[in-house]
Scaffold this motif. Structure first.
Motif, PDB file in Angstrom:
ATOM      1  N   SER A  36       3.288  49.976  14.398  1.00 11.12           N
ATOM      2  CA  SER A  36       2.818  50.802  13.281  1.00 11.12           C
ATOM      3  C   SER A  36       3.415  52.210  13.302  1.00 11.12           C
ATOM      4  O   SER A  36       3.111  53.035  12.441  1.00 11.12           O
ATOM      5  CB  SER A  36       1.289  50.899  13.306  1.00 11.12           C
ATOM      6  N   LEU A  37       4.283  52.489  14.270  1.00 16.67           N
ATOM      7  CA  LEU A  37       4.857  53.830  14.396  1.00 16.67           C
ATOM      8  C   LEU A  37       6.028  54.032  13.439  1.00 16.67           C
ATOM      9  O   LEU A  37       6.829  53.123  13.218  1.00 16.67           O
ATOM     10  CB  LEU A  37       5.334  54.070  15.830  1.00 16.67           C
ATOM     11  N   GLU A  38       6.127  55.234  12.898  1.00 20.53           N
ATOM     12  CA  GLU A  38       7.248  55.598  12.035  1.00 20.53           C
ATOM     13  C   GLU A  38       8.193  56.575  12.714  1.00 20.53           C
ATOM     14  O   GLU A  38       9.386  56.598  12.429  1.00 20.53           O
ATOM     15  CB  GLU A  38       6.726  56.203  10.725  1.00 20.53           C
ATOM     16  N   GLU A  39       7.660  57.401  13.610  1.00 17.88           N
ATOM     17  CA  GLU A  39       8.486  58.339  14.353  1.00 17.88           C
ATOM     18  C   GLU A  39       7.864  58.605  15.715  1.00 17.88           C
ATOM     19  O   GLU A  39       6.649  58.455  15.901  1.00 17.88           O
ATOM     20  CB  GLU A  39       8.669  59.656  13.591  1.00 17.88           C
ATOM     21  N   GLY A  45      13.099  66.503  30.738  1.00 18.84           N
ATOM     22  CA  GLY A  45      13.623  67.820  31.075  1.00 18.84           C
ATOM     23  C   GLY A  45      13.589  68.745  29.872  1.00 18.84           C
ATOM     24  O   GLY A  45      12.569  68.888  29.206  1.00 18.84           O
ATOM     25  N   ASN A  46      14.720  69.355  29.563  1.00 20.93           N
ATOM     26  CA  ASN A  46      14.807  70.273  28.423  1.00 20.93           C
ATOM     27  C   ASN A  46      15.052  69.556  27.101  1.00 20.93           C
ATOM     28  O   ASN A  46      15.024  70.185  26.040  1.00 20.93           O
ATOM     29  CB  ASN A  46      15.926  71.301  28.662  1.00 20.93           C
ATOM     30  N   PHE A  47      15.312  68.258  27.167  1.00 15.55           N
ATOM     31  CA  PHE A  47      15.548  67.486  25.942  1.00 15.55           C
ATOM     32  C   PHE A  47      14.205  67.115  25.325  1.00 15.55           C
ATOM     33  O   PHE A  47      13.339  66.539  25.978  1.00 15.55           O
ATOM     34  CB  PHE A  47      16.338  66.220  26.257  1.00 15.55           C
ATOM     35  N   ASN A  48      14.035  67.438  24.047  1.00 19.48           N
ATOM     36  CA  ASN A  48      12.770  67.180  23.362  1.00 19.48           C
ATOM     37  C   ASN A  48      13.075  67.034  21.872  1.00 19.48           C
ATOM     38  O   ASN A  48      13.270  68.021  21.175  1.00 19.48           O
ATOM     39  CB  ASN A  48      11.802  68.342  23.604  1.00 19.48           C
ATOM     40  N   LYS A  49      13.131  65.780  21.387  1.00 21.54           N
ATOM     41  CA  LYS A  49      13.601  65.564  20.021  1.00 21.54           C
ATOM     42  C   LYS A  49      12.774  64.497  19.318  1.00 21.54           C
ATOM     43  O   LYS A  49      12.360  63.509  19.920  1.00 21.54           O
ATOM     44  CB  LYS A  49      15.076  65.146  20.035  1.00 21.54           C
ATOM     45  N   LEU A  50      12.562  64.710  18.017  1.00 13.10           N
ATOM     46  CA  LEU A  50      11.834  63.764  17.181  1.00 13.10           C
ATOM     47  C   LEU A  50      12.811  62.761  16.573  1.00 13.10           C
ATOM     48  O   LEU A  50      13.856  63.142  16.045  1.00 13.10           O
ATOM     49  CB  LEU A  50      11.104  64.518  16.075  1.00 13.10           C
ATOM     50  N   PHE A  51      12.462  61.464  16.674  1.00 14.68           N
ATOM     51  CA  PHE A  51      13.307  60.410  16.123  1.00 14.68           C
ATOM     52  C   PHE A  51      12.516  59.557  15.134  1.00 14.68           C
ATOM     53  O   PHE A  51      11.340  59.251  15.368  1.00 14.68           O
ATOM     54  CB  PHE A  51      13.835  59.484  17.224  1.00 14.68           C
ATOM     55  N   THR A  52      13.182  59.159  14.055  1.00 16.89           N
ATOM     56  CA  THR A  52      12.615  58.191  13.117  1.00 16.89           C
ATOM     57  C   THR A  52      12.944  56.788  13.605  1.00 16.89           C
ATOM     58  O   THR A  52      14.073  56.517  14.026  1.00 16.89           O
ATOM     59  CB  THR A  52      13.196  58.394  11.707  1.00 16.89           C
ATOM     60  N   ILE A  53      11.955  55.902  13.562  1.00 22.60           N
ATOM     61  CA  ILE A  53      12.151  54.529  14.029  1.00 22.60           C
ATOM     62  C   ILE A  53      12.704  53.669  12.897  1.00 22.60           C
ATOM     63  O   ILE A  53      12.142  53.624  11.805  1.00 22.60           O
ATOM     64  CB  ILE A  53      10.826  53.934  14.546  1.00 22.60           C
ATOM     65  N   GLU A  54      13.794  52.986  13.166  1.00 23.26           N
ATOM     66  CA  GLU A  54      14.386  52.062  12.195  1.00 23.26           C
ATOM     67  C   GLU A  54      13.912  50.631  12.414  1.00 23.26           C
ATOM     68  O   GLU A  54      13.772  49.861  11.464  1.00 23.26           O
ATOM     69  CB  GLU A  54      15.914  52.096  12.293  1.00 23.26           C
ATOM     70  N   LEU A  55      13.658  50.280  13.686  1.00 30.12           N
ATOM     71  CA  LEU A  55      13.341  48.891  14.005  1.00 30.12           C
ATOM     72  C   LEU A  55      12.453  48.810  15.238  1.00 30.12           C
ATOM     73  O   LEU A  55      12.678  49.516  16.220  1.00 30.12           O
ATOM     74  CB  LEU A  55      14.637  48.107  14.270  1.00 30.12           C
ATOM     75  N   SER A  67      16.860  56.062  14.296  1.00 27.86           N
ATOM     76  CA  SER A  67      17.850  56.578  13.359  1.00 27.86           C
ATOM     77  C   SER A  67      18.701  57.628  14.068  1.00 27.86           C
ATOM     78  O   SER A  67      18.180  58.510  14.754  1.00 27.86           O
ATOM     79  CB  SER A  67      17.142  57.207  12.154  1.00 27.86           C
ATOM     80  N   GLY A  68      20.015  57.512  13.937  1.00 29.01           N
ATOM     81  CA  GLY A  68      20.922  58.459  14.580  1.00 29.01           C
ATOM     82  C   GLY A  68      21.461  57.975  15.906  1.00 29.01           C
ATOM     83  O   GLY A  68      22.408  58.553  16.443  1.00 29.01           O
ATOM     84  N   ILE A  69      20.863  56.935  16.462  1.00 26.22           N
ATOM     85  CA  ILE A  69      21.371  56.314  17.692  1.00 26.22           C
ATOM     86  C   ILE A  69      22.085  55.038  17.267  1.00 26.22           C
ATOM     87  O   ILE A  69      21.455  54.015  16.992  1.00 26.22           O
ATOM     88  CB  ILE A  69      20.229  56.006  18.682  1.00 26.22           C
TER      89      ILE A  69
END
Length: 215
Positions: A36-39, A45-55, A67-69
């Motif tokens: 049921s997740l969309e994002e 570490g210092n990496f902290n990013k929001l991603f949209t789920i495609e599948l 999305s983007g990967i």
């Protein structure tokens, strides 16, 4: 997405195919809430990013595509990263369970007259070694003295054989261990029944079973 209330629900454990799809380990052992997740937020570490789920697909293993990967190389770069969502989107809790995130900032208590064998017999709850745990509710009648606050839990990290509590020690440890100075101001304690007893999330209190592990 409110970062301060986000919970870890999964860890990226590898790639699947060539298009950027990733294998996911669910930290609760359950996967229904992923569908049921969309994002999600991905962090390490210092990496902290929001991603949209495609599948979202599979189950063993669970597969996610962001999305983007778009390549295996992109996906491989995120291997070992944590997946976080707001608390209301995480795996629902059953009665007497809690999220591992709720252990942070709790007081670590040690009872000088503790009888660890008696406490183990009074607890019929089984603890899940995931990000979601069952409360251990041993009777307070077993404690003959007031507890000492020996530390505060500052973080919970993945260890080689399970989760570890990162604990900032208090000065009371010097007195209890009869030492003049504790060189290590922080220690790591395995989060299992051998070392951890009663967990009271409402009071933010966690019981330490053995003092020697703080040395």
């Amino acid at each position: 997405m409110n970062k301060s209330r986000d919970l870890v629900i999964g860890i990226i454990r590898g790639t699947h195919g060539l298009s950027g799809t990733m294998k996911i380990e669910s930290t609760s052992g359950e996967i229904e809430h992923f569908f049921s997740l969309e994002e999600v937020r991905v962090k390490k570490g210092n990496f902290n990013k929001l991603f949209t789920i495609e599948l979202v697909s599979g189950g063993n293993p669970l597969l996610l595509k962001f999305s983007g990967i778009e390549s295996q190389e992109d996906a491989r770069a995120l291997n070992g990263f944590e997946i976080l969502v707001p608390r209301n989107l995480a795996c629902p809790l059953n009665e007497d369970e809690f999220y591992i995130e709720d252990l942070k900032n709790a007081k670590l208590l040690y009872y000088p007259s503790i009888d660890s064998n008696s406490i183990e017999k009074t607890s019929n709850e089984k603890t899940k070694q995931t990000k979601k745990h069952t409360k251990n509710t041993a009777s307070t009648e077993l404690f003959e003295k007031e507890p000492s606050i020996v530390g505060h839990i500052t973080d919970v990290v993945e260890g080689g054989s399970g989760q570890l509590l990162e604990v900032a020690l208090t000065e009371s440890v010097n007195t209890l261990l009869q030492k003049t100075d504790i060189k290590q101001k922080k220690v790591f304690i395995p989060f299992n029944k051998e070392f951890i007893g009663t967990v009271d999330i409402a009071k933010k209190e966690v019981q330490l079973m053995h003092l020697w592990i703080l040395e």
